[in-house]
Motif scaffolding. Sequence first.
Motif, short mmCIF file in Angstrom:
data_model
loop_
_atom_site.label_atom_id
_atom_site.label_comp_id
_atom_site.label_asym_id
_atom_site.label_seq_id
_atom_site.Cartn_x
_atom_site.Cartn_y
_atom_site.Cartn_z
N SER A 1 0.84 -1.20 0.00
CA SER A 1 0.00 0.00 0.00
C SER A 1 0.87 1.25 0.00
N HIS B 1 -2.15 -8.05 -6.11
CA HIS B 1 -3.29 -7.24 -5.68
C HIS B 1 -4.49 -8.15 -5.43
N GLY B 2 -5.28 -7.81 -4.43
CA GLY B 2 -6.53 -8.53 -4.16
C GLY B 2 -7.65 -8.00 -5.04
N GLY C 1 -1.06 -3.98 -3.33
CA GLY C 1 -2.12 -3.02 -3.09
C GLY C 1 -1.65 -1.58 -3.15
N ASP D 1 -10.15 -5.76 -3.15
CA ASP D 1 -9.52 -4.71 -2.33
C ASP D 1 -10.45 -3.50 -2.24
N TYR E 1 -10.91 -9.26 3.08
CA TYR E 1 -12.07 -9.85 2.40
C TYR E 1 -12.90 -10.67 3.38
N GLY F 1 -8.77 -9.19 -0.16
CA GLY F 1 -8.86 -7.75 0.02
C GLY F 1 -7.52 -7.07 -0.07
N HIS F 2 -7.25 -6.19 0.89
CA HIS F 2 -6.07 -5.32 0.82
C HIS F 2 -4.80 -5.97 1.36
#
Length: 280
Positions: free
Chosen positions: A109, A226-227, A133, A230, A167, A257-258
């Motif tokens: 991130s 990457h999810g 992410g 996300d 998620y 997810g992230h």
Amino acid sequence: MPRSVADRDVTRTHVVEAGGIPTKVLTAGSGRPVVLLHGSGPGVSAAANWSSLIPELARDFLVIAPDIAGFGGSIGPAGTVYGIKLWVRQLIELLDALELPSVTLLGNSFGGGLALAATLKHPGRVDGLVLLGTPVGTFEMTEGLRSGWHYEPHEAEMRRILEIFAYDPALVTEDMVRERYEASARPGAQDAYRRLIPEPGLAGTPVKGVPEESLRAINQPTLILHGREDSVIPVELAWRAAHHIPNADLKVFSRCGHWVQLERRSEFLCEVSDFLGRLR
């Protein structure tokens, strides 16, 4: 001499002066140096993002995981102005202090954004990139980012925010909530995050990552993970990054997810180990 399992699993904590900030750093293993850069958000730190993964990566690599200035145990003195110039300088001065001329940067991130910025500013210090992410270009602020900006320390609110990141909400444990809450409650813990993200407006607040066109200058081998689900950094941004970085490969994980590194832990470790093994 081969290292024992016990030696491999030892994670050491250091404090290194970098960018004028007493920087808390976790290290383990030996071999090719890999720097793990954590994300942002309430109560985040290198340990929160990476502690369960460091022993696995340290089987084959020298792992360095710093707390970025303004987060975790790397809080600057009163009046410190947090921002990308300071964060890049802190990272490069950390590499200098550890006598590491070139490293692979693995960023989650915000940490991925920092990895990109450092690579553009100091390309000779980076031999490869792994981005999880990661925000690039300009995009509309998501609920995850908005909630983090407005956060005030409270365990129930911490749980609500962390469940946006994952998620499967079952990934968010009581220990995770408590540890992140306690870290978020210290004075000044939100200052760096609020410098990183613009104050949310009523709707449609734009957030800016590294400009897409500048990514064309990155020639290092790059792995983007990457999810698909996300809710913090939309998966479309991974496609943007992969389109603009010349030597980028992209893998998107379903039902994720992230937190690719936590939600798809075994696949993450396989992808990263394979990628690092191919670097010269």
